[in-house]
Write a protein that holds these residues in place. Structure first.
Motif, short mmCIF file in Angstrom:
data_model
loop_
_atom_site.label_atom_id
_atom_site.label_comp_id
_atom_site.label_asym_id
_atom_site.label_seq_id
_atom_site.Cartn_x
_atom_site.Cartn_y
_atom_site.Cartn_z
N ILE A 159 -0.73 4.99 7.78
CA ILE A 159 0.11 4.13 7.15
C ILE A 159 0.62 3.90 5.86
N LYS A 160 1.88 4.50 6.29
CA LYS A 160 2.78 4.19 4.44
C LYS A 160 3.31 3.20 4.74
N LYS A 161 3.91 2.95 5.70
CA LYS A 161 5.20 2.07 5.25
C LYS A 161 4.84 1.00 5.97
N TYR A 162 4.19 -0.53 5.99
CA TYR A 162 4.08 -1.44 6.66
C TYR A 162 4.43 -2.31 6.87
N SER A 163 6.13 -2.43 5.77
CA SER A 163 6.37 -3.97 5.42
C SER A 163 6.99 -4.71 6.38
N LEU A 164 7.04 -5.66 6.52
CA LEU A 164 6.67 -7.57 6.78
C LEU A 164 7.81 -8.37 6.92
N THR A 165 8.85 -7.53 6.20
CA THR A 165 10.44 -8.23 5.98
C THR A 165 10.93 -8.71 7.20
N ARG A 166 10.92 -7.67 8.16
CA ARG A 166 11.78 -7.45 9.81
C ARG A 166 11.55 -8.90 10.01
N TYR A 167 10.75 -9.08 10.78
CA TYR A 167 9.62 -9.86 11.58
C TYR A 167 8.91 -11.02 10.64
N PRO A 168 9.23 -12.23 10.84
CA PRO A 168 9.86 -13.23 12.31
C PRO A 168 11.13 -13.44 11.31
N ASN A 218 4.01 -6.94 2.58
CA ASN A 218 3.31 -6.11 3.54
C ASN A 218 2.42 -6.01 4.01
N LEU A 219 2.24 -5.55 5.39
CA LEU A 219 0.42 -5.78 5.99
C LEU A 219 -0.71 -5.94 4.91
N ALA A 220 -0.85 -4.88 4.46
CA ALA A 220 -1.90 -5.34 3.44
C ALA A 220 -2.20 -5.99 2.72
N ASN A 227 -5.50 4.99 -7.08
CA ASN A 227 -4.61 6.30 -6.13
C ASN A 227 -3.73 4.72 -5.80
N ILE A 228 -3.62 3.83 -5.41
CA ILE A 228 -2.52 2.90 -5.13
C ILE A 228 -1.72 2.78 -6.34
N ARG A 229 -0.85 3.02 -6.63
CA ARG A 229 0.45 3.00 -7.75
C ARG A 229 0.97 1.64 -7.77
N ALA A 230 1.55 1.24 -5.72
CA ALA A 230 1.77 -0.64 -6.15
C ALA A 230 0.79 -1.46 -7.38
N THR A 287 -6.73 -7.06 -0.15
CA THR A 287 -5.58 -6.94 -0.21
C THR A 287 -6.10 -5.23 -0.83
N VAL A 288 -6.68 -4.65 -1.64
CA VAL A 288 -6.92 -2.93 -1.98
C VAL A 288 -7.77 -2.95 -0.84
N TYR A 289 -8.88 -3.18 -0.33
CA TYR A 289 -9.51 -2.45 0.94
C TYR A 289 -8.09 -2.48 2.48
N PHE A 290 -7.59 -3.10 2.79
CA PHE A 290 -6.57 -3.11 3.26
C PHE A 290 -5.56 -2.03 3.45
N THR A 291 -5.49 -1.71 1.91
CA THR A 291 -4.20 -0.77 1.43
C THR A 291 -5.09 0.73 1.76
N LYS A 292 -6.18 0.50 1.35
CA LYS A 292 -6.81 2.18 1.52
C LYS A 292 -6.59 2.20 2.72
N LYS A 293 -6.99 0.84 3.50
CA LYS A 293 -7.14 1.61 5.15
C LYS A 293 -6.76 1.98 6.07
N LEU A 294 -5.03 1.74 5.39
CA LEU A 294 -3.98 1.67 5.86
C LEU A 294 -3.17 2.48 5.38
N GLN A 295 -3.55 3.47 4.16
CA GLN A 295 -3.22 4.35 3.49
C GLN A 295 -3.94 5.57 4.73
N SER A 296 -5.20 5.41 4.45
CA SER A 296 -6.13 6.31 5.15
C SER A 296 -5.94 6.53 6.53
#
Length: 191
Positions: free
Chosen positions: A136-145, A161-163, A107-110, A124-133
């Motif tokens: 939080i679908k979009k958690y990109s870190l590329t904007r900052y800093p 990404n955050l996860a 269930n984690i396509r990425a 990373t798998v744990y945080f991905t599942k927690k954020l998605q549950s």
């Protein structure tokens, strides 16, 4: 005898203390007499504490509190919280240092895209599942800093990404949580 204001008069006794020789009322000033003459004056003060003692020269009577005012609840909580932090930090650090095969991840396509690696960081798998549950679908870190670069992780690899960022740094974050827990417990036992 002094008659300007109501006083409490005292004389030194044979034991080195004071004995009261008059009680004209008033606790604004105490007078020490020697041979009927005032030799010293003191403004009486109230001392705190748990022990009762009688009124004496320069000190107001204290009835005491009759028991301890110390409540150990906060100290006990600090110890329990400290041990909880040690356990949580150890678990997170262990997850950050553990890898699992990507084929076991559902269930984690990425996680199943690409052939760069056959294993994934368990944190990373744990945080991905927690954020998605938590929605939080979009958690990109590329904007900052740093624009379009990502954030550095303990492994030295950039994370976009955050996860991934949290997962790769889980050993460091877990270690920090453990140190804080150890510090809390140490403070309680050495206080």
């Amino acid at each position: 005898m002094h008659t300007d204001s109501p006083d409490n008069g005292y004389e030194k006794d044979e034991n080195g203390g004071y004995k009261q020789i008059n009680n004209n009322g008033g606790d604004s000033m105490d007078y020490l007499y020697e041979n009927g003459e005032v030799v010293e004056t003191r403004v009486p003060f109230q001392t705190g504490g748990e022990v009762s003692y009688n009124r004496t020269y320069g000190v107001l009577a204290n009835t005491g509190t009759g028991g301890t005012l110390y409540d150990p609840s906060w100290d006990m909580f600090q110890i329990y919280a400290g041990f909880g932090e040690i356990k949580a930090g150890l678990t997170l650090a262990k997850m950050g240092l553990t890898t699992i095969p990507k084929t076991s991840i559902k269930n984690i396509r990425a996680m199943n895209v690409g052939d760069a690696s056959k294993v994934a960081n368990k944190a990373t798998v744990y945080f991905t599942k927690k954020l998605q549950s938590n929605g939080i679908k979009k958690y990109s870190l590329t904007r900052y800093p740093w624009k379009n670069r990502g954030w550095y992780t303990v492994s030295g690899v950039l994370s976009k990404n955050l996860a991934t960022f949290l997962g790769r740094n889980a050993s460091l974050i877990g270690g920090g949580i453990m140190i804080d827990g150890i510090h809390r417990v140490y403070k309680r036992f050495t206080f």
